[in-house]
Design an enzyme around this catalytic site. Structure first.
Site, PDB file in Angstrom:
ATOM      1  CG  HIS A   1     -11.206   8.685 -10.748  1.00 16.39           C
ATOM      2  ND1 HIS A   1     -10.747   9.616  -9.861  1.00 16.39           N
ATOM      3  CD2 HIS A   1     -10.230   7.795 -10.913  1.00 16.39           C
ATOM      4  CE1 HIS A   1      -9.517   9.313  -9.527  1.00 16.39           C
ATOM      5  NE2 HIS A   1      -9.173   8.204 -10.149  1.00 16.39           N
TER       6      HIS A   1
ATOM      7  CD  GLU B   1      -4.369  -1.468  16.798  1.00 16.41           C
ATOM      8  OE1 GLU B   1      -5.509  -1.509  16.323  1.00 16.41           O
ATOM      9  OE2 GLU B   1      -3.357  -1.245  16.103  1.00 16.41           O
TER      10      GLU B   1
ATOM     11  CG  ASP C   1      -7.265  -4.803  15.863  1.00 14.79           C
ATOM     12  OD1 ASP C   1      -7.728  -5.924  15.582  1.00 14.79           O
ATOM     13  OD2 ASP C   1      -6.756  -4.051  15.015  1.00 14.79           O
TER      14      ASP C   1
ATOM     15  CB  CYS D   1      -8.897   6.195  15.576  1.00  5.69           C
ATOM     16  SG  CYS D   1      -7.673   4.895  15.808  1.00  5.69           S
TER      17      CYS D   1
END
Ligand code: PEP
Ligand code: MG
Length: 536
Positions: A187, A426, A450, A497
């Site tokens: 964290h 993809e 991909d 993306c």
């Protein structure tokens, strides 16, 4: 000059004096007590004080770093509540002082967490348990602790930093965090990223560096102690160039992503979880174009429950306050293996049992995720996206499951929205039947990583084939263009993306082909915005 190498948690360059973090000494002695009940009362008084301090820290973190990061202090409060039985037991059974009982309890809990080899998140919580125990012990001793009030900006060095220590620091005085232990998953690393401060972990800088001049290179993960003239000069220049770049880019914050002739593109960010939302906001992304939800599964020791997933999706949606958040449903298999799924070994994992193929054969897992997503949809602007689609029936079946889940939620009187549904393009099959697929969905997002792998028949994991892995191959670019055109024939918006979405050499082509959205790692948003704003 000495050079130390570690792992980078957050990029950036810092130059300044090195300061070792002062910690309150926590030598705990075991002493015998006569009045057991009075000792237990003493523990509870200190515990109440510690609880109040933790709540104060929670409030401070909420203000400075947001709800998701502040949540760690709720975890502290929870750990502390769990101490009671063990502490009281040790005091009663062994007739010992509360300090010893608290330290013993923390040691036992930390050892239990350390053994969770399959759950790196829980393993990393050892620091939190010790932090909570030290706080109670301090309060048992009248609440004295060492302060770290720096009078000049410093590069802060520590063995490890607990989140409470990180939050308590005056961050205007910290140029960089360097820890000898810790992980990029901790964290503290997440907080450093949110605070926009360069951070390294697992960097073996010796205590003798305290007070010396230092340089932190968050790009290469190096620390230079007592840098020589040439190194210092090089880094002063690099820091200046970095500051200049940041300044230029910051000027683009709040500006539209639009060409001079008025063509608009949505610039979205790719994220792996709540920890990345700070970057999304920091870099002014208009939304999230790819939330790789499999990270929730990868970070967990077992299937994350509907409730756990609901909370994660809801938090991201709420933190992004109305911005669109495209959550991709589970995409494991191939390079992302998870033991508890118990998947068979395959000869060709990239061509095997992965992503939507798992979801449509293990519908129980898929339904849990869809229920969590639909429940979270009531709290923001969520879209659902299915990965690795090759056929029409897969989309039809996935949509049917969405309908089933919606019907269930309606029957249970649980709120949800009728969210947009999209698919990743993809595979070459999806490109070739994009017209049929576009009829079934609201949007396409092209996964160029991909798509390149499957179009060129090259394993994206095989480094030996790097020479052949060409994402700019004309076949890949033609596939992208065909997808955009097919989507637009059916009023389906189209984004990218995969990594190519942030490739500055292709931005202009994508915009000219009519791309509606580009989603990328947050740090690429402003540079790509600049390219688009400079276009005619
Ligand atoms: C892609 O394939 O381009 C993509 C975005 O998905 P991932 O990299 O997660 O497979
Ligand atoms: Mg992919």
């Amino acid at each position: 000059m000495e050079v130390y190498k570690g792992s980078s948690s957050y990029k950036g360059i810092a130059i300044g004096k090195i300061a070792e973090m002062k910690k309150a000494s926590a030598v705990v002695r075991r002493t015998h007590v006569e009045d057991i009940e009075a000792e237990i009362r003493r523990y509870h008084e200190a515990k109440d004080m510690a609880q109040a301090e933790i709540m104060d820290l929670h409030a401070k973190a909420l203000k400075e770093v947001g709800e998701a990061q502040a949540e760690i202090f709720e975890v502290h409060a929870m750990f502390l509540d769990e101490f009671d039985d063990s502490v009281e037991n040790i005091i009663r059974e062994q007739g010992v002082n509360a300090e010893f009982a608290v330290a013993e309890t923390a040691d036992n809990t930390a050892a239990m967490l350390a053994a969770m080899d399959d759950n790196p998140y829980m393993q990393a919580r050892q620091t939190d348990v010790r932090d909570v125990a030290e706080r109670v012990i301090r309060d048992l001793n009248g609440g004295s602790g060492d302060s770290n009030n720096f009078t000049e900006q410093v590069i802060l060095i520590a063995d490890d930093l607990a989140p409470s220590e990180t939050v308590q620091l005056d961050k205007t005085m910290v140029l960089a965090f360097v820890t000898r232990e810790g992980s990029t998953n901790s964290h503290t690393a997440i907080l450093a990223r949110t605070m926009n401060i360069p951070a390294l972990c697992q960097t073996p800088v010796p205590a003798e560096a305290d007070g010396k001049q230092g340089i932190v290179d968050g790009f290469t993960g190096q620390v230079f102690v007592d840098p020589d003239e040439a190194t210092l000069e090089k880094y002063l220049k690099l820091r200046e160039a970095e500051e200049e770049k940041q300044k230029l880019l910051k000027e683009l914050k709040g500006k539209d992503t639009v060409t001079k002739s008025g063509r608009k593109v949505k610039l979205y960010a790719n994220i792996g979880g709540i920890g990345d939302v700070g970057f999304v906001l920091e870099n002014d992304a208009a939304g999230v174009g790819l939330f790789r939800s499999e990270f929730l599964y990868l970070q967990s020791g077992d299937f994350p429950s509907e409730e756990e997933q609901f909370k994660a999706y809801r938090q991201v949606a709420e933190m992004l306050g109305g911005r669109e958040v495209v959550v991709r449903t589970l995409d494991i298999g191939a390079d992302k293996q998870i033991d508890y799924f118990g998947l068979d070994r395959e000869d060709n994992p990239a061509l095997g049992y992965r992503a939507i193929r798992i979801c449509l054969t293990r519908e129980d897992i898929f339904r849990t995720q869809l229920r969590a997503l639909y429940r979270a949809s009531a709290y923001g602007n969520i879209d659902i996206m299915f990965p690795m689609i090759t056929s029409v029936w897969e989309v039809e079946r996935a949509r049917q499951l969405c309908e089933d889940v919606k019907a269930e939620l309606t029957a249970e009187h649980i709120d949800f929205k009728d969210v947009p549904i999209g698919i990743m393009i993809e595979t070459p099959a999806a490109v070739l039947i994009a017209d049929e697929l576009a009829e079934l969905v609201d949007f396409f997002s092209i996964g160029t990583n991909d798509l390149t792998q499957y179009t060129l028949a090259i394993d994206r994991q095989n480094q030996k084939l790097d020479r052949f892995f060409d994402a700019h191959h004309p076949a890949v670019l033609r596939a992208i263009r065909m997808t955009i055109e097919a989507g637009h024939r059916h009023n389906t918006w189209v984004g990218i993306c995969g990594e190519l979405g942030a490739d500055p050499d292709l931005t202009e082509s994508f915009v000219n082909w009519g791309i509606d959205e580009l989603s990328m790692s947050p740090s690429s948003i402003l540079p790509v915005r600049k390219i688009i704003r400079d276009m005619d």
